[in-house]
Design a protein around this motif. Structure first.
Motif, short mmCIF file in Angstrom:
data_model
loop_
_atom_site.label_atom_id
_atom_site.label_comp_id
_atom_site.label_asym_id
_atom_site.label_seq_id
_atom_site.Cartn_x
_atom_site.Cartn_y
_atom_site.Cartn_z
N LYS A 279 13.61 10.46 -3.44
CA LYS A 279 13.03 9.11 -3.41
C LYS A 279 12.12 8.83 -4.61
CE LYS A 279 13.45 8.49 1.52
NZ LYS A 279 12.74 8.42 2.79
N TRP A 280 12.18 9.68 -5.62
CA TRP A 280 11.33 9.54 -6.81
C TRP A 280 11.32 8.11 -7.35
CZ3 TRP A 280 7.94 12.07 -10.03
CH2 TRP A 280 7.82 11.59 -11.33
N SER A 281 12.51 7.51 -7.50
CA SER A 281 12.57 6.18 -8.12
C SER A 281 12.72 5.07 -7.08
CB SER A 281 13.73 6.12 -9.11
OG SER A 281 14.91 6.39 -8.40
N LYS A 282 12.52 5.43 -5.80
CA LYS A 282 12.80 4.47 -4.71
C LYS A 282 11.54 3.90 -4.07
CE LYS A 282 17.22 4.44 -3.83
NZ LYS A 282 17.79 3.17 -3.53
N ASP A 283 10.59 4.77 -3.73
CA ASP A 283 9.42 4.30 -2.99
C ASP A 283 8.29 5.32 -3.12
OD1 ASP A 283 10.03 6.42 -1.33
OD2 ASP A 283 10.76 5.21 0.33
N TYR B 179 0.46 12.53 1.51
CA TYR B 179 1.32 13.53 0.85
C TYR B 179 2.80 13.19 1.07
CZ TYR B 179 2.27 18.23 -1.06
OH TYR B 179 2.67 19.29 -1.84
N SER B 180 3.10 12.69 2.28
CA SER B 180 4.51 12.40 2.60
C SER B 180 5.05 11.24 1.76
CB SER B 180 4.66 12.10 4.10
OG SER B 180 4.15 10.81 4.38
N TRP B 181 4.15 10.42 1.18
CA TRP B 181 4.59 9.32 0.31
C TRP B 181 4.45 9.67 -1.17
CZ3 TRP B 181 7.47 5.43 1.99
CH2 TRP B 181 7.46 5.16 3.35
N MET B 182 4.02 10.91 -1.46
CA MET B 182 3.89 11.31 -2.87
C MET B 182 5.17 12.00 -3.32
SD MET B 182 0.01 12.60 -3.21
CE MET B 182 -1.22 11.46 -3.73
N ARG B 183 5.56 11.73 -4.56
CA ARG B 183 6.78 12.32 -5.13
C ARG B 183 6.34 13.14 -6.34
NH1 ARG B 183 7.86 10.53 -0.57
NH2 ARG B 183 8.64 8.44 -0.23
N PHE B 184 6.34 14.48 -6.18
CA PHE B 184 5.77 15.33 -7.23
C PHE B 184 6.77 15.75 -8.30
CE2 PHE B 184 2.94 15.90 -3.57
CZ PHE B 184 1.74 15.60 -4.16
N SER B 185 8.06 15.52 -8.04
CA SER B 185 9.05 15.94 -9.03
C SER B 185 10.16 14.89 -9.09
CB SER B 185 9.62 17.30 -8.61
OG SER B 185 10.95 17.40 -9.04
N PRO C 12 0.40 4.73 10.07
CA PRO C 12 -0.45 4.74 11.27
C PRO C 12 -1.84 5.33 11.02
CG PRO C 12 1.56 6.04 11.61
CD PRO C 12 1.67 5.43 10.26
N VAL C 13 -1.97 6.27 10.09
CA VAL C 13 -3.30 6.86 9.85
C VAL C 13 -4.07 6.04 8.80
CG1 VAL C 13 -4.57 8.97 9.32
CG2 VAL C 13 -2.28 9.12 10.33
N GLY C 14 -3.40 5.74 7.70
CA GLY C 14 -4.08 5.04 6.60
C GLY C 14 -4.32 3.57 6.88
N ASP C 15 -3.49 2.99 7.75
CA ASP C 15 -3.60 1.54 8.00
C ASP C 15 -3.48 1.26 9.51
OD1 ASP C 15 -3.76 -1.19 7.44
OD2 ASP C 15 -1.60 -1.39 7.12
N PRO C 16 -4.40 1.84 10.31
CA PRO C 16 -4.24 1.77 11.77
C PRO C 16 -4.33 0.35 12.32
CG PRO C 16 -6.41 2.65 11.20
CD PRO C 16 -5.63 2.56 9.91
N HIS C 17 -5.06 -0.54 11.63
CA HIS C 17 -5.22 -1.91 12.14
C HIS C 17 -4.29 -2.90 11.44
CE1 HIS C 17 -8.56 -0.13 14.14
NE2 HIS C 17 -9.13 0.19 13.00
N ALA D 298 0.85 -1.19 0.00
CA ALA D 298 0.00 0.00 0.00
C ALA D 298 0.89 1.25 0.00
CB ALA D 298 -0.89 -0.02 1.23
N HIS D 299 0.55 2.24 -0.80
CA HIS D 299 1.34 3.48 -0.99
C HIS D 299 2.79 3.19 -1.39
CE1 HIS D 299 -2.06 5.42 0.67
NE2 HIS D 299 -1.54 6.11 1.66
#
Ligand SMILES: Cc1cc2nc3c(=O)[nH]c(=O)nc-3n(C[C@H](O)[C@H](O)[C@H](O)COP(=O)(O)O)c2cc1C
Length: 324
Positions: free
Chosen positions: A181-185, A170-176, A44-49, A17-18
């Protein structure tokens, strides 16, 4: 016997996920593989369980099993935990031999997430694909695609307005492409099928303060709508399985996605539909398959021969190894 390097490379073909790639592998002996969790890479927010984490673990185990079968090897689960503990393996796998090549082995490097609009439709004759451990039911009626796209947009917007959800995403999005980490994760804008201008727009609109302002003006929901992409799909591929166990569901998810790839159907999951009870009930009502749990729903369609698969964003195989 497959080398450690080959197994780590196979692990990079899996999904999470993400695209957080939370698992690290250790090789205490020639016959054992341990799977650890990198706690910096939880949601922790998107996948709390930890539902997504368990499904991602299932997907990793299935990916390894399929990739290793191409070399005549296999893996058995000795132990797979439902929860993660720091410094403790979440799964223990035993290596086996004499395994025939899995029919889906060639699809591992062909599969990827396509999140753009489809420019053509493919007619899907058979509305049911069943295999060991999973069923795929295809919903193809335009009215069903429209219904589900509206429900998805509602659920997506509800999640985006939950405290902390957008900031985490947003912290896992790579806008440029200059992002280290553009090509990493994470999710880069190429994997989201956004043009340069759209990527810039998304980087602005999805900033928490701006999103909240647009939400007050009643404009935010339309800006994040995925209705166009969903309705351009040829089908919604609903993946079902009999097991209630998330790790089994993750294995089924990976196999089903590879099966779709084999059918030359590409696309992306709409996982939020499975995180919202009313949305899940609505999809369930549209199905002929009863008595199985919905694992995920993907919007799928064909891609032209000229479409070039984007370079996958992945950690290096060396980074996939567990380091104490
Ligand atoms: C449990 C799980 C949930 C996922 N949910 C979504 C989703 O809701 N939307 C989406 O676009 N991709 C989703 N994905 C797909 C991953 O984001 C994707 O596989 C990952 O970014 C790697 O990229 P790739 O598929 O192009 O190799 C999910 C994957 C997993 C394992």
């Amino acid at each position: 016997m497959m080398t450690k390097e080959q197994i780590l490379k196979a692990a990079t073909l899996s999904i999470s996920a993400h695209n957080v790639q939370p698992f690290r592998l250790a090789f205490p002996s020639d016959s054992e593989i341990l799977v650890y969790v990198d706690f910096q890479r939880l949601l922790p927010v998107g996948d709390p369980h930890l539902k997504d984490l368990r499904q991602s673990l299932g997907a990793l185990i299935e990916t390894l099993a399929i990739a290793m079968s191409a070399e005549g090897e296999g893996i058995e689960i000795v132990e797979a935990k439902q929860t993660a503990e720091q410094g403790q393996p979440m799964a223990r796998l035993k290596r086996t031999s004499g395994v025939p090549k899995d029919v889906l082995a060639n699809q591992l490097t062909r599969r990827f997430s396509y999140r753009g609009k489809f420019t053509k439709k493919k007619s899907i004759q058979n509305h049911l694909a069943t295999s060991d451990g999973f069923t795929i039911e295809f919903l193809t009626k335009p009215a069903d695609l429209k219904d589900v796209s509206q429900i998805f947009d509602n659920v997506n917007y509800r999640f985006l307005t939950l405290p902390g959800y957008l900031e985490e995403l947003y912290s896992w999005m790579r806008f440029s492409s200059s992002h280290p980490k553009w090509s990493k994760d994470g999710l880069n804008t190429e994997s989201m099928s956004l043009s340069g201008v759209e990527a810039w727009g998304a980087s602005v609109v999805l900033k928490k303060s701006i999103f909240d302002f647009l939400a007050k003006l009643g404009m935010a929901k339309a800006l994040v709508s995925e209705a166009g992409q969903i309705q351009s799909a040829s089908a919604l591929a609903v993946i079902l399985c009999k097991s209630h166990n998330d790790i089994d569901k993750g294995r089924a998810f990976m196999r089903a996605w590879l099966t779709l790839t084999e059918m030359n159907l590409f696309g992306a999951p709409l996982s939020l539909l499975t995180d919202d009870k009313p949305a899940l009930d609505l999809v369930q009502k549209k199905l002929n398959t009863k008595g199985q749990e919905i694992v995920n729903v993907l919007r799928v369609g064909p891609l032209g021969d000229s479409y070039k698969k984007p370079a996958p964003a992945r950690l290096s195989y060396q980074e996939m190894e567990w380091k104490k």
